[in-house]
Design an enzyme around this catalytic site. Structure first.
Site, PDB file in Angstrom:
ATOM      1  N   LYS A   1       0.834  -1.201   0.000  1.00 22.99           N
ATOM      2  CA  LYS A   1       0.000   0.000   0.000  1.00 22.99           C
ATOM      3  C   LYS A   1       0.875   1.260   0.000  1.00 22.99           C
ATOM      4  O   LYS A   1       0.562   2.253  -0.666  1.00 22.99           O
ATOM      5  CB  LYS A   1      -0.930  -0.007   1.223  1.00 22.99           C
ATOM      6  CG  LYS A   1      -1.720   1.286   1.435  1.00 22.99           C
ATOM      7  CD  LYS A   1      -2.596   1.650   0.240  1.00 22.99           C
ATOM      8  CE  LYS A   1      -3.644   2.699   0.577  1.00 22.99           C
ATOM      9  NZ  LYS A   1      -3.157   3.889   1.244  1.00 22.99           N
TER      10      LYS A   1
ATOM     11  N   GLU B   1       1.419   6.767  -6.694  1.00 25.76           N
ATOM     12  CA  GLU B   1       0.370   7.794  -6.779  1.00 25.76           C
ATOM     13  C   GLU B   1       0.971   9.198  -6.757  1.00 25.76           C
ATOM     14  O   GLU B   1       0.562  10.067  -7.529  1.00 25.76           O
ATOM     15  CB  GLU B   1      -0.579   7.570  -5.596  1.00 25.76           C
ATOM     16  CG  GLU B   1      -1.653   8.586  -5.379  1.00 25.76           C
ATOM     17  CD  GLU B   1      -2.304   8.375  -4.001  1.00 25.76           C
ATOM     18  OE1 GLU B   1      -2.743   7.257  -3.699  1.00 25.76           O
ATOM     19  OE2 GLU B   1      -2.333   9.338  -3.210  1.00 25.76           O
TER      20      GLU B   1
END
Lengths: 292, 292, 292, 292
Positions: B164, B171
């Site tokens: 993650k 991102e």
């Protein structure tokens, strides 16, 4: 409508096919007679009814320049030339001026789509006068993907290639983003299934994208990419993006880092790191590694 | 199945709802009694039938640590704790060891989805032993998006949060990629409709993505983003990504550039650029700008 | 020997003085009659005995071009023009060809020294044919610092400005190095005397340098640089360095980062960070800061 | 005065010699009996008269920790330990606290000087209480270079190692600056004598420095560095500098780029560039290069 199309390579050939499927007439010319419909630019021009629309899809630089030079001689006032190749945006205004002197219109068009364009459509970014773009609109509509997006009148002459160039700059940094993340995941022991992590990201995440889908496709073929060398070419548009940024004093750290990573990937040994090694040896007596 | 859920904030509250919609029983605890189903961790634990599964969804760091400490006292051998918050992966092994001493299992789970998760599902990356993950599988299935992707058993304890974290690092760089391209397009005169260029990219381009869709949504609300300051926080995971890269000697130029751009965005004036200005003045007599 | 010197600004005026101190005759022309020895380029050329050596020290670009154009009309075969300004190396070959058609020699010369040159000498990097450089050697010797170093025949026409340009690129990154270190030291509580840390580095360290000495001078005037804004111009040579790197596929991450830091320093608000803020708000509901 | 010195390697051995030349008594201990004056830490401590000053010069991490643990058992209240190794600044406060519990003082000292220190002196940056530093001042004075600079009381415990760490971070970026410039000069045809360009920069330029002198020394031995591989280790302090920057939200683009360039230099093939190559192949059918 009727279109003259110059350049029937990997891109141009498929574009001819997609335009024909939409019901238009395309007369294609290429130096390779096996794929050409006509045998010269003159024959191409003669076989089109005026006012003509001619799409140039040849390599940027000398090939595009000589094609535009020749078309300037062959076409008539009221005709239109579209440069759909990867020309640098700074060439577009020159080409537009050159042709305007003869009453010929000019539109630049950046085209994205690669090997997927025939089936999915080509994303188009075009620049020029509204009345010129109107003449080519049926062709743009045939080439673009289904739906509301996929084509844009980006602005004045040059804006199409500029927008496409920036698209490619963004593409460089997005690819670099996934690539950096992939290398980091592969580097740690605790993550035992990096490919499946990538696959899982295809839904529900902030980073889902078409490029991510392609990354999963690539990992499905070769889970750790052992078969590839870490060697990446660049096509010019990444370089131009950084140059445009410098011209406009816009900082582009991530895009530029991505371009430089490609440069470095093509070096067998890094000259600058030789200097680093030499300096470490000079001041600290640190061991150096001899060249093989 | 039955789940205890600790932490009913923006994320946890919606997750409770999504799990309930899938037909499971969720007993939620939060310090805020307005949203809580029970009034203490003890009451939560007492109201679950063993073997219990308890999902911790509280802020990383001290709050997560104290929750796990307390659960270690309250739970029984055979129970399972899932840390679904944004804990640093290096904490996971500590928490797993701490609970293992009491016979309690531990799984770490990175969750992506933000405000969209309730409707679209939450992307899940989890790490731990297969037998522990099996106990929570119905909950994972309830939370994840429809379809084949969106959830992954990434590896050993810590692998979920690590995956993650890398997702967030990617991102950062993807957002930076679009942001750099947008600034460059806005900087030139020839491109007269940057928002529509972005919209056009939604189909047929290499850079189409969910983040691009969101960029278009944002530009539809405020075409030139005049209403916003260029100020961006960071949530910790970008920092940890770079730290993990340093630990593993992996170069992350684009992701790190993206993190540093956020740091710089939060400075009213740049100390380092004061030094640059001072040096230019010293060696070249270049003019400096006085602080206001 | 006798030298014609065109351009008597901050650099040119001091150079005239240093050359005269070495016993040479300098006839200086400037548009500003207060500092000029003669009142026109024609008068300058007429007052020199052939074969003439004329040093051009005017701003790069249009001013240099028009001066060289005019000199091409006024000078005679066998004369020599030296461009000592900050011309882009790509202009040098054009200028050399232009003058060669008239039998006039051309040498490009990058000059470093700033406000310190009059006293300490000017570092010189020149490019051109050995026989042309020989004609100007007494002037180079007069300008350069004492000792074995400080001047170099770097290569062919253009090599002087190229070497000077790279010098400036290196300068950007060295300044950035000190500036980053200074900001980090200022950011932590434990280091209570950053200025004295910098001063201590002047001896015995790996990073001692003239720039470090200047940094200490600046901190002695304003310990925390509170009086300055973090705003830095760039003079063009940093940009050209990155462009040259792109032309040659050489990665320059530190130099480019230093250039981009200057670009960012001149923005009141960062457009790209507005986009980052907008995207964070779209996917995560993160708070944004309104523009003032 | 009298000093106990633990660790007589490349650095420690020369430091013992320099301190002795200044007229002080040094009793040195090393695990290697060939260089040691005494055969155990206990013997070292017993042979010093109180209040003792003991300088630890062993590798950072476990070796330093175990030495400090042992000294904590052997020394007496009022004694002083100086950690002159390359410890991470975050360890210093722990060590100071650990020893303070026994009434033993602690000073951390960053040392720069490498193989040149014996002759030229060692640059010293120390942190701690003024009264502790006063006890060691004669030793600092013996080690430091001649003149006004070269040593500094940087601040509280930890500030010495922090300042030395930042010194090394700056060093990374300065080396990178020269290395990038050198590679670019070597890449172009017009510059025919890069080594002499570097030599010329030793006088009169903005970029003259000791590192530049060393670069010229290295080029004098091997003009194009053909004998070296472009492979560079890193010693930890560059990594810590970036980590400290992240902790303090300070952007360090040039220093970090320099660190990442070293990471990349040690990879036989770049995993991230494999992913770039794979993606280019997926979307564009671009050729890839097979791994050997």
């Amino acid at each position: 409508m009727e279109l003259g199309l110059i350049g029937l390579g990997k891109m141009g050939g498929n574009m001819r096919e997609r335009i024909r499927r939409a019901g238009h007439t395309v007369i294609g010319y290429d130096r390779n007679p096996d794929v050409a419909d006509v045998h010269s630019l003159k024959e191409l021009v003669d076989s089109l009814q005026g006012p003509r629309v001619v799409w140039v899809m040849v390599p940027a630089g000398a090939a595009t320049q000589s094609t535009i030079d020749e078309l300037g001689e062959l076409l008539s006032p009221g005709d239109l030339v579209i440069d759909g190749g990867n020309s640098r945006w700074t060439d577009d205004e020159k080409h537009a001026d050159q042709l305007a002197g003869k009453g010929i219109g000019f539109v630049d068009c950046g085209v994205s789509g690669g090997v997927w364009g025939l089936a999915n459509g080509y994303a188009l970014m075009y620049g020029g006068k509204a009345e010129d773009i109107a003449k080519a609109q049926p062709i743009f509509d045939a080439l673009k993907p289904e739906g509301d997006s996929g084509a844009v009148h980006a602005g004045r002459v040059g804006a199409g290639h500029f927008a496409k160039m920036v698209h490619n700059g963004i593409e460089y940094a997005m690819m670099q983003a996934y690539a950096e993340g992939w290398e980091l995941l592969e580097a740690v022991d605790s993550v035992t299934d990096v490919r499946e992590v990538f696959r899982s990201w295809k839904s529900g995440t902030v980073i889902r994208s078409w490029l991510l889908d392609l990354a999963v496709d690539a990992l499905d073929k070769d889970e750790h990419l052992h078969g590839l060398r870490g060697y990446a070419d660049d096509s010019g548009e990444g370089r131009w993006t950084v140059e445009a940024a410098i011209d406009n004093a816009v900082p582009l750290p991530a895009i530029t880092a991505s371009l430089f990573a490609r440069f470095a990937s093509r070096q067998d040994d890094s000259p600058q790191m030789k200097m680093i090694a030499a300096l470490r040896n000079e001041f600290g007596g640190h061991a150096v590694t001899a060249a093989e």
